[in-house]
Write a protein that holds these residues in place. Structure first.
Motif, PDB file in Angstrom:
ATOM      1  N   TYR A  95       0.828  -1.206   0.000  1.00  0.00           N
ATOM      2  CA  TYR A  95       0.000   0.000   0.000  1.00  0.00           C
ATOM      3  C   TYR A  95       0.866   1.261   0.000  1.00  0.00           C
ATOM      4  CZ  TYR A  95      -4.233  -2.755   0.980  1.00  0.00           C
ATOM      5  OH  TYR A  95      -5.277  -3.628   0.910  1.00  0.00           O
TER       6      TYR A  95
ATOM      7  N   ARG B  67       1.761   2.016  -3.447  1.00  0.00           N
ATOM      8  CA  ARG B  67       0.619   2.428  -4.263  1.00  0.00           C
ATOM      9  C   ARG B  67       0.053   3.784  -3.843  1.00  0.00           C
ATOM     10  NH1 ARG B  67       0.499   0.483  -9.165  1.00  0.00           N
ATOM     11  NH2 ARG B  67      -0.290  -1.640  -9.430  1.00  0.00           N
ATOM     12  N   PHE B  68      -0.038   4.018  -2.522  1.00  0.00           N
ATOM     13  CA  PHE B  68      -0.786   5.175  -2.013  1.00  0.00           C
ATOM     14  C   PHE B  68       0.085   6.254  -1.374  1.00  0.00           C
ATOM     15  CE2 PHE B  68      -3.834   1.514  -0.846  1.00  0.00           C
ATOM     16  CZ  PHE B  68      -4.316   1.438  -2.140  1.00  0.00           C
TER      17      PHE B  68
ATOM     18  N   ALA C  92      -6.175  -1.017   4.809  1.00  0.00           N
ATOM     19  CA  ALA C  92      -6.371   0.073   3.843  1.00  0.00           C
ATOM     20  C   ALA C  92      -7.011   1.284   4.502  1.00  0.00           C
ATOM     21  CB  ALA C  92      -7.226  -0.406   2.671  1.00  0.00           C
TER      22      ALA C  92
ATOM     23  N   TRP D   5      -5.147   4.585   5.394  1.00  0.00           N
ATOM     24  CA  TRP D   5      -5.127   5.673   4.431  1.00  0.00           C
ATOM     25  C   TRP D   5      -6.541   6.217   4.189  1.00  0.00           C
ATOM     26  CZ3 TRP D   5      -1.791   1.605   4.319  1.00  0.00           C
ATOM     27  CH2 TRP D   5      -0.416   1.877   4.167  1.00  0.00           C
TER      28      TRP D   5
ATOM     29  N   ALA E 293      -9.011  -1.799  -2.378  1.00  0.00           N
ATOM     30  CA  ALA E 293      -7.611  -1.995  -1.999  1.00  0.00           C
ATOM     31  C   ALA E 293      -7.307  -3.474  -1.777  1.00  0.00           C
ATOM     32  CB  ALA E 293      -7.279  -1.186  -0.747  1.00  0.00           C
TER      33      ALA E 293
ATOM     34  N   TYR F 216      -4.545  -5.862  -3.661  1.00  0.00           N
ATOM     35  CA  TYR F 216      -3.581  -6.777  -3.052  1.00  0.00           C
ATOM     36  C   TYR F 216      -3.717  -8.175  -3.647  1.00  0.00           C
ATOM     37  CZ  TYR F 216      -0.648  -9.002   0.461  1.00  0.00           C
ATOM     38  OH  TYR F 216       0.360  -9.704   1.081  1.00  0.00           O
TER      39      TYR F 216
END
Length: 257
Positions: free
Chosen positions: A60, A63-64, A114, A117, A143, A147
């Motif tokens: 994550y 990605r984020f 997740a 975030w 999310a 994954y």
């Protein structure tokens, strides 16, 4: 009687207290200090849960954006039967019956983590007319699909999204179409298929329209630029249009309204 003092680096929604005969273990992985609080019968599962959580958080973060808190606590505790877990800031409460299973419930962890975030670092403007838990639960549901894609590739993602579509369409068999932007109670029969499953399908549709680069740029920008300030659906849809360079109102009208 006693007193409890704490400091926090950023705003929080509330305080969560869990108590019971729990065994605490701690371990640092990738500069995140993990704590597990498991019932004695499950204490030996600590390392497996930390390893899974660390892998999910690492994915994550790529990605984020970086994990926003200094520690992550994982707690094995009784929850209402309709909840698999709850994910406040820097804390993940897992339904005790889920922890009793011999295997780590990977996708439950992927969903709840997740929320660090989506819903915590970027909170929702609860009083806004465009309030929707889609910004939290729909995003967390997508999310965990991401994954899945990380573990099994595009085919695994497609299968995962097909399962979400089936859950949503089963709901439509007995109910008319309803907007995702709807503040219905969490125990409503409409809540999960609209906010979780259809919410994730909305993000998959947005990703297909924008393309991967712009879509993940959008998520990173959302996290980096809008943290610690309660946001509305309108804030996200406006940002999506800016990142894409086109008016995406038609897509959000169709999927959310």
């Amino acid at each position: 009687a006693g007193r409890f003092f704490f400091q926090t680096r950023r705003p929080v929604f509330g305080l969560y207290f869990i108590y019971g005969p729990l065994v605490m273990r701690e371990k640092e992985v990738d500069n995140i200090h993990f704590y597990t609080y498991f019932r004695p019968a499950n204490a030996s599962k600590s390392d497996a849960y930390i390893a899974t959580a660390a892998d999910i958080l690492s994915f994550y973060a790529a990605r984020f954006g970086a994990f926003p808190y200094e520690k992550m606590a994982i707690v094995d505790t009784p929850l209402p039967p309709f909840l698999g877990g709850v994910g406040p800031a820097s804390l993940m409460m897992l339904q005790d019956e889920m922890v009793d299973h011999p295997k780590v419930p990977t996708f439950l962890l992927a969903h709840e983590l997740a929320h660090q975030w989506f819903g915590n670092y970027v909170p929702i403007a609860i009083m806004h007319p465009g309030y929707s838990q889609w910004l939290s639960e729909g995003f967390a549901t997508y999310a965990d699909a991401l994954y899945t894609e990380k573990l099994g590739g595009p085919a695994a993602l497609a299968k995962h999204m097909e399962q979400y579509a089936q859950l949503y369409f089963q709901f439509l068999v007995s109910a008319r179409q309803m907007p995702t932007v709807l503040n219905c109670p969490a125990n409503s029969p409409f809540y999960r298929p609209l906010v979780y499953e259809k919410g994730a399908l909305t993000l998959q549709a947005l990703r297909k329209v924008m393309g991967d680069k712009k879509f993940f740029d959008l998520l990173r920008t959302w996290i980096v630029d809008f943290h610690d300030r309660p946001q509305s659906v309108e804030d996200f849809t406006t940002l999506a249009g800016k990142v894409d360079g086109s008016d995406l109102g038609w897509l959000f009208d169709e999927w959310l309204k």
